[in-house]
Every structure is written in C-alpha cells, then in structure tokens.
Motif scaffolding. Structure first.
Motif, PDB file in Angstrom:
ATOM      1  N   SER A  37       7.993  -5.611   0.909  1.00 18.01           N
ATOM      2  CA  SER A  37       7.218  -6.603   1.667  1.00 18.01           C
ATOM      3  C   SER A  37       7.746  -8.030   1.499  1.00 18.01           C
ATOM      4  CB  SER A  37       5.753  -6.540   1.253  1.00 18.01           C
ATOM      5  OG  SER A  37       5.662  -6.751  -0.140  1.00 18.01           O
ATOM      6  N   THR A  38       8.678  -8.217   0.586  1.00 18.93           N
ATOM      7  CA  THR A  38       9.207  -9.573   0.383  1.00 18.93           C
ATOM      8  C   THR A  38      10.746  -9.587   0.403  1.00 18.93           C
ATOM      9  OG1 THR A  38       9.057  -9.269  -2.010  1.00 18.93           O
ATOM     10  CG2 THR A  38       7.199 -10.380  -0.958  1.00 18.93           C
TER      11      THR A  38
ATOM     12  N   ILE B 275      12.974 -11.462   1.991  1.00 23.70           N
ATOM     13  CA  ILE B 275      13.663 -12.765   1.904  1.00 23.70           C
ATOM     14  C   ILE B 275      13.630 -13.298   0.466  1.00 23.70           C
ATOM     15  CG2 ILE B 275      13.839 -15.091   2.880  1.00 23.70           C
ATOM     16  CD1 ILE B 275      12.342 -14.147   5.321  1.00 23.70           C
ATOM     17  N   VAL B 276      12.499 -13.077  -0.198  1.00 27.84           N
ATOM     18  CA  VAL B 276      12.383 -13.540  -1.591  1.00 27.84           C
ATOM     19  C   VAL B 276      13.406 -12.807  -2.460  1.00 27.84           C
ATOM     20  CG1 VAL B 276      10.819 -13.798  -3.564  1.00 27.84           C
ATOM     21  CG2 VAL B 276       9.923 -13.988  -1.253  1.00 27.84           C
TER      22      VAL B 276
ATOM     23  N   HIS C 258      16.816 -14.082  -1.933  1.00 25.44           N
ATOM     24  CA  HIS C 258      17.036 -15.383  -2.584  1.00 25.44           C
ATOM     25  C   HIS C 258      17.095 -15.261  -4.104  1.00 25.44           C
ATOM     26  CE1 HIS C 258      16.331 -17.049   1.352  1.00 25.44           C
ATOM     27  NE2 HIS C 258      16.694 -18.233   0.893  1.00 25.44           N
ATOM     28  N   LEU C 259      16.334 -14.307  -4.628  1.00 25.38           N
ATOM     29  CA  LEU C 259      16.359 -14.125  -6.081  1.00 25.38           C
ATOM     30  C   LEU C 259      17.743 -13.686  -6.567  1.00 25.38           C
ATOM     31  CD1 LEU C 259      12.905 -12.540  -6.995  1.00 25.38           C
ATOM     32  CD2 LEU C 259      13.864 -14.658  -7.890  1.00 25.38           C
TER      33      LEU C 259
ATOM     34  N   SER D 183      20.410 -14.896  -5.660  1.00 27.59           N
ATOM     35  CA  SER D 183      21.248 -16.086  -5.850  1.00 27.59           C
ATOM     36  C   SER D 183      21.113 -16.640  -7.275  1.00 27.59           C
ATOM     37  CB  SER D 183      20.882 -17.167  -4.830  1.00 27.59           C
ATOM     38  OG  SER D 183      19.591 -17.667  -5.098  1.00 27.59           O
ATOM     39  N   LEU D 184      20.056 -16.223  -7.981  1.00 27.41           N
ATOM     40  CA  LEU D 184      19.864 -16.703  -9.357  1.00 27.41           C
ATOM     41  C   LEU D 184      20.571 -15.801 -10.372  1.00 27.41           C
ATOM     42  CD1 LEU D 184      16.028 -17.545  -9.353  1.00 27.41           C
ATOM     43  CD2 LEU D 184      17.919 -19.031  -8.727  1.00 27.41           C
TER      44      LEU D 184
ATOM     45  N   MET E  71      22.638 -16.812 -13.642  1.00 25.65           N
ATOM     46  CA  MET E  71      22.374 -18.239 -13.866  1.00 25.65           C
ATOM     47  C   MET E  71      22.604 -18.607 -15.342  1.00 25.65           C
ATOM     48  SD  MET E  71      18.948 -20.401 -12.975  1.00 25.65           S
ATOM     49  CE  MET E  71      17.861 -19.683 -14.152  1.00 25.65           C
TER      50      MET E  71
ATOM     51  N   HIS F 289      20.235 -26.528  -9.183  1.00 24.12           N
ATOM     52  CA  HIS F 289      20.239 -26.178 -10.606  1.00 24.12           C
ATOM     53  C   HIS F 289      21.667 -26.179 -11.146  1.00 24.12           C
ATOM     54  CE1 HIS F 289      19.528 -23.987 -14.290  1.00 24.12           C
ATOM     55  NE2 HIS F 289      18.225 -24.074 -14.084  1.00 24.12           N
TER      56      HIS F 289
ATOM     57  N   ASN G  68      26.121 -19.865  -4.703  1.00 25.82           N
ATOM     58  CA  ASN G  68      24.689 -19.532  -4.566  1.00 25.82           C
ATOM     59  C   ASN G  68      23.783 -20.760  -4.541  1.00 25.82           C
ATOM     60  OD1 ASN G  68      25.147 -16.765  -4.567  1.00 25.82           O
ATOM     61  ND2 ASN G  68      25.155 -16.672  -6.804  1.00 25.82           N
TER      62      ASN G  68
ATOM     63  N   LYS H 205      21.293 -21.405  -1.412  1.00 24.09           N
ATOM     64  CA  LYS H 205      20.211 -20.419  -1.319  1.00 24.09           C
ATOM     65  C   LYS H 205      19.190 -20.634  -2.444  1.00 24.09           C
ATOM     66  CE  LYS H 205      20.764 -16.109   0.887  1.00 24.09           C
ATOM     67  NZ  LYS H 205      21.488 -14.870   0.989  1.00 24.09           N
ATOM     68  N   ALA H 206      19.721 -20.906  -3.641  1.00 22.55           N
ATOM     69  CA  ALA H 206      18.835 -21.140  -4.795  1.00 22.55           C
ATOM     70  C   ALA H 206      18.005 -22.405  -4.589  1.00 22.55           C
ATOM     71  CB  ALA H 206      19.663 -21.255  -6.068  1.00 22.55           C
TER      72      ALA H 206
ATOM     73  N   VAL I 245      16.949 -23.620  -1.775  1.00 20.11           N
ATOM     74  CA  VAL I 245      15.874 -23.310  -0.822  1.00 20.11           C
ATOM     75  C   VAL I 245      14.743 -22.570  -1.545  1.00 20.11           C
ATOM     76  CG1 VAL I 245      15.288 -21.982   1.258  1.00 20.11           C
ATOM     77  CG2 VAL I 245      17.415 -23.285   1.172  1.00 20.11           C
ATOM     78  N   LEU I 246      15.129 -21.643  -2.426  1.00 19.00           N
ATOM     79  CA  LEU I 246      14.122 -20.900  -3.193  1.00 19.00           C
ATOM     80  C   LEU I 246      13.332 -21.849  -4.103  1.00 19.00           C
ATOM     81  CD1 LEU I 246      12.866 -18.178  -4.079  1.00 19.00           C
ATOM     82  CD2 LEU I 246      14.666 -18.000  -5.788  1.00 19.00           C
ATOM     83  N   PHE I 247      14.041 -22.758  -4.796  1.00 21.38           N
ATOM     84  CA  PHE I 247      13.359 -23.711  -5.679  1.00 21.38           C
ATOM     85  C   PHE I 247      12.376 -24.588  -4.897  1.00 21.38           C
ATOM     86  CE2 PHE I 247      16.675 -22.993  -8.988  1.00 21.38           C
ATOM     87  CZ  PHE I 247      15.813 -22.769 -10.059  1.00 21.38           C
TER      88      PHE I 247
ATOM     89  N   PHE J 228       5.987 -17.183 -11.948  1.00 25.84           N
ATOM     90  CA  PHE J 228       7.207 -16.810 -11.228  1.00 25.84           C
ATOM     91  C   PHE J 228       8.433 -17.461 -11.876  1.00 25.84           C
ATOM     92  CE2 PHE J 228      10.343 -16.795  -7.849  1.00 25.84           C
ATOM     93  CZ  PHE J 228      10.176 -15.535  -7.282  1.00 25.84           C
TER      94      PHE J 228
ATOM     95  N   LYS K  78      10.679 -14.636 -13.199  1.00 23.37           N
ATOM     96  CA  LYS K  78      11.722 -14.319 -12.212  1.00 23.37           C
ATOM     97  C   LYS K  78      12.909 -15.284 -12.251  1.00 23.37           C
ATOM     98  CE  LYS K  78       9.666 -10.783 -10.390  1.00 23.37           C
ATOM     99  NZ  LYS K  78      10.252  -9.442 -10.487  1.00 23.37           N
ATOM    100  N   VAL K  79      12.644 -16.551 -12.560  1.00 19.69           N
ATOM    101  CA  VAL K  79      13.757 -17.511 -12.581  1.00 19.69           C
ATOM    102  C   VAL K  79      14.404 -17.528 -13.968  1.00 19.69           C
ATOM    103  CG1 VAL K  79      14.412 -19.946 -12.270  1.00 19.69           C
ATOM    104  CG2 VAL K  79      12.680 -18.910 -10.775  1.00 19.69           C
TER     105      VAL K  79
ATOM    106  N   LYS L 252       5.059 -13.928  -4.929  1.00 19.18           N
ATOM    107  CA  LYS L 252       6.109 -13.366  -4.063  1.00 19.18           C
ATOM    108  C   LYS L 252       5.678 -13.344  -2.597  1.00 19.18           C
ATOM    109  CE  LYS L 252       9.172 -10.230  -5.355  1.00 19.18           C
ATOM    110  NZ  LYS L 252       9.705  -8.918  -5.749  1.00 19.18           N
TER     111      LYS L 252
ATOM    112  N   LEU M 227       5.735 -16.863  -1.337  1.00 22.02           N
ATOM    113  CA  LEU M 227       7.125 -17.318  -1.163  1.00 22.02           C
ATOM    114  C   LEU M 227       7.735 -16.731   0.106  1.00 22.02           C
ATOM    115  CD1 LEU M 227       8.588 -17.218  -4.780  1.00 22.02           C
ATOM    116  CD2 LEU M 227       8.272 -19.234  -3.355  1.00 22.02           C
ATOM    117  N   GLN M 228       7.407 -15.456   0.356  1.00 20.24           N
ATOM    118  CA  GLN M 228       7.916 -14.811   1.572  1.00 20.24           C
ATOM    119  C   GLN M 228       7.477 -15.601   2.811  1.00 20.24           C
ATOM    120  OE1 GLN M 228       9.937 -12.171   1.815  1.00 20.24           O
ATOM    121  NE2 GLN M 228       9.834 -11.936   4.036  1.00 20.24           N
TER     122      GLN M 228
ATOM    123  N   LEU N 124       9.275 -19.039   2.918  1.00 22.82           N
ATOM    124  CA  LEU N 124      10.695 -18.943   3.308  1.00 22.82           C
ATOM    125  C   LEU N 124      10.831 -18.575   4.794  1.00 22.82           C
ATOM    126  CD1 LEU N 124      12.119 -17.219   0.098  1.00 22.82           C
ATOM    127  CD2 LEU N 124      12.564 -19.547   0.852  1.00 22.82           C
ATOM    128  N   GLU N 125       9.961 -17.681   5.259  1.00 25.64           N
ATOM    129  CA  GLU N 125       9.978 -17.341   6.700  1.00 25.64           C
ATOM    130  C   GLU N 125       9.747 -18.603   7.531  1.00 25.64           C
ATOM    131  OE1 GLU N 125       6.994 -14.345   7.223  1.00 25.64           O
ATOM    132  OE2 GLU N 125       8.265 -12.742   6.436  1.00 25.64           O
TER     133      GLU N 125
END
Lengths: 104, 189
Positions: free
Chosen positions: A5-6, A8-9, A12-13, A15-16, A19, B113, B120, B123-124, B126-128, B142, B146-147, B174, B177-178, B181-182
């Motif tokens: 369901s996510t 795009i997230v 993007h994850l 890309s980390l 890190m 970052h 990357n 893209k990162a 945009v996520l941040f 999160f 996740k980060v 999540k 965020l979806q 981002l959309e």
C-alpha cells in the motif's frame, strides 16, 4: 498475496540504503567545553532580548499607554462638566478646608 | 571502562570520563538529532545541549535503562524542543514576515543528508521533506526506525512507548508519507 500500500515510500526508503553516520568534527568537545564555561552562572544581569519578551513588553507598554490615555480623557471630561471659575476653586478649597474664615 | 564505572566517574565530575563519553557518543547523538531536525547547525546545538544535560543530571540518573538509551532520550527531547520552537518561529513569521526574514527561506529548503550517496541525494531529500510534514510522534518513530535503523526495542525505550504503539505509529506514518509523496509528484507534473 498482500498488495503493497505504500510503494512510493518504499521506493524512497531504498535511497537511504547504505546511509553513513553523519558525525561532528574533532573539535566538538572543545566547543562543548567552551559553551559549558559560558553557561556557568554569570555575575551581573543581561537584557532579555528574546522575541517573546520583546513582544510582551511592547504589548504591556501599549496597554499601560491606553489606560493612561483613557484616564486622561475621563479627567478632562469631568473638569469640563463641572462648573467653571470660582465655583470649582471654591469646591477645591472646601475639599481641603482652605476657606478663609476670619476670627476678628 | 564499564558502564557502572563510567557513571560513577561522571557523578564525581571526572573530566576525562566526560571527555571519553563525548568522544564515543558525539557522532551517534549528532546523527540522531540531525535526522530529526534536518539542519546541521541546530543538530550541533542540540547535541551540545544533550551532553551538557547528561553532565549536569547524571546524579539523578536512576539506571532504569542503559546510559546510551537515557542519553538518546535526552537527545530526542532536545531535538523535539527545537522543532517546536522552529514551528513557533515559522508561525510568527507568517504573522510578522518582517520579524525574521530568513525563516521562510530556511523552511522551503530541501535537506541533503551528508551521509547519503550522491546518486540518492535528491530522492532522499524529497523523503525528508515529506517526513518533516508528519505529526510529531509519527515523525519520531519513522525517523528512529526507518531512517536511522534503530531496532524496535531500542526505539520503544527511547520514545517511552510500547511496541504496539510504535508499530501503529510506523504504519500511520507510512500511509501519510505515501499521500504526501503522491501529492508532491502530482504538483510537479
């Protein structure tokens, strides 16, 4: 199979991935010690120049100003309403018991 | 030096022990607060404040958790305080734009970052930016899990929440965020 369901997230994850840890330079401790010494209780006083204090002071000054102004307007109106000349002087003198009385 | 000895020495105000602690944890603390604040200058400030508080309040540390968890908890609290103050400044800027002219500029900038590979970075960033728009608790959960890659157990200890609450925060984060981002990519088209 459960649908993601996510998407795009998750994209993007990625890309980390890999890190690196972001760190400080080797002078961090020196700067920290300096700050700790500065933070030690100081002698004397300093002006509180944070925006919140400045705004509060301004609001307070404006409020005091408004009250003073309204008081002044009220006093003027009262003076104008009371009878003029000798009678006001008379009442002033009476209120302080300053009327001339002769014992002769 | 084991943790118990370190705590004892810190309680006695031993400077070499404090230096050892700072040198061993400064990068991890900085990394944590940087991920939350997305601003190097504020992160340095929050990291310094964390160590100052550790030094000043180690006497009242009850040892219900490990020293590092306690330290991360302080760091997270410092970072969240700074985030709240930043939001207040941004709101104040909306009312009085002449008050802090740099505020709008900084709030529109993307955060790159320093630890992310060049390919990357966009893209990162945009996520941040999307993470920044999340509610505080979702953002924290999160970011830590996740980060930063913290495990659930440690993140729960740092956040003072149980595992179910943290899992729920991650799921909601999540989904939000979806949507964010959309929306972001829709506006780009």
């Amino acid at each position: 199979m459960k649908k993601n369901s996510t998407p795009i997230v998750d994209e993007h994850l990625e890309s980390l991935f890999g890190m690196q840890e972001a760190g400080t330079d080797e002078f961090f401790y020196t700067r920290l010690k300096e700050r700790m010494q500065q933070n030690e209780p100081r002698q004397g006083w300093s002006l509180p120049l944070k925006p919140v204090w400045v705004i509060s002071t301004l609001v307070l000054l404006l409020a005091v100003n408004g009250v003073m102004l309204s008081q002044q307007v009220k006093t003027k109106a009262t003076t104008a309403n009371s009878s003029s000349g000798n009678s006001s002087l008379q009442s002033f003198a009476e209120s302080y018991d300053q009327t001339i009385s002769s014992s002769y | 030096m084991n943790e118990q000895e370190l705590i004892q020495q810190l309680r006695q105000g031993n400077e070499p022990a404090f230096r050892w602690l700072v040198e061993n944890y400064r990068n991890r603390v900085f990394h944590t607060v940087l991920n939350i604040l997305q601003d190097s200058k504020e992160a340095e400030d929050a990291a310094q404040e964390t160590f100052i508080q550790v030094f000043e309040s180690v006497g009242s540390f009850k040892q219900e958790s490990s020293l590092s968890t306690w330290m991360y908890r302080i760091a997270v609290r410092k970072a969240l305080d700074k985030l709240r103050r930043r939001k207040t400044r941004q709101r104040l800027h909306q009312v009085l734009p002449w008050w802090m002219p740099d505020e709008k500029k900084s709030s529109n900038e993307l955060f790159h970052h320093p630890g992310i590979a060049a390919e990357n970075k966009e893209k990162a960033a945009v996520l941040f930016k999307a993470i920044e728009a999340l509610p505080e608790k979702q953002k924290l959960a999160f970011t830590l899990i996740k980060v930063q890659g913290m495990n659930y157990e440690e993140a729960c200890a740092v956040m003072g929440q149980n595992i179910k609450a943290v899992e729920s925060l991650i799921t909601r984060a999540k989904l939000n965020l979806q949507k964010l981002l959309e929306e972001y990519y829709r506006t780009l088209k």
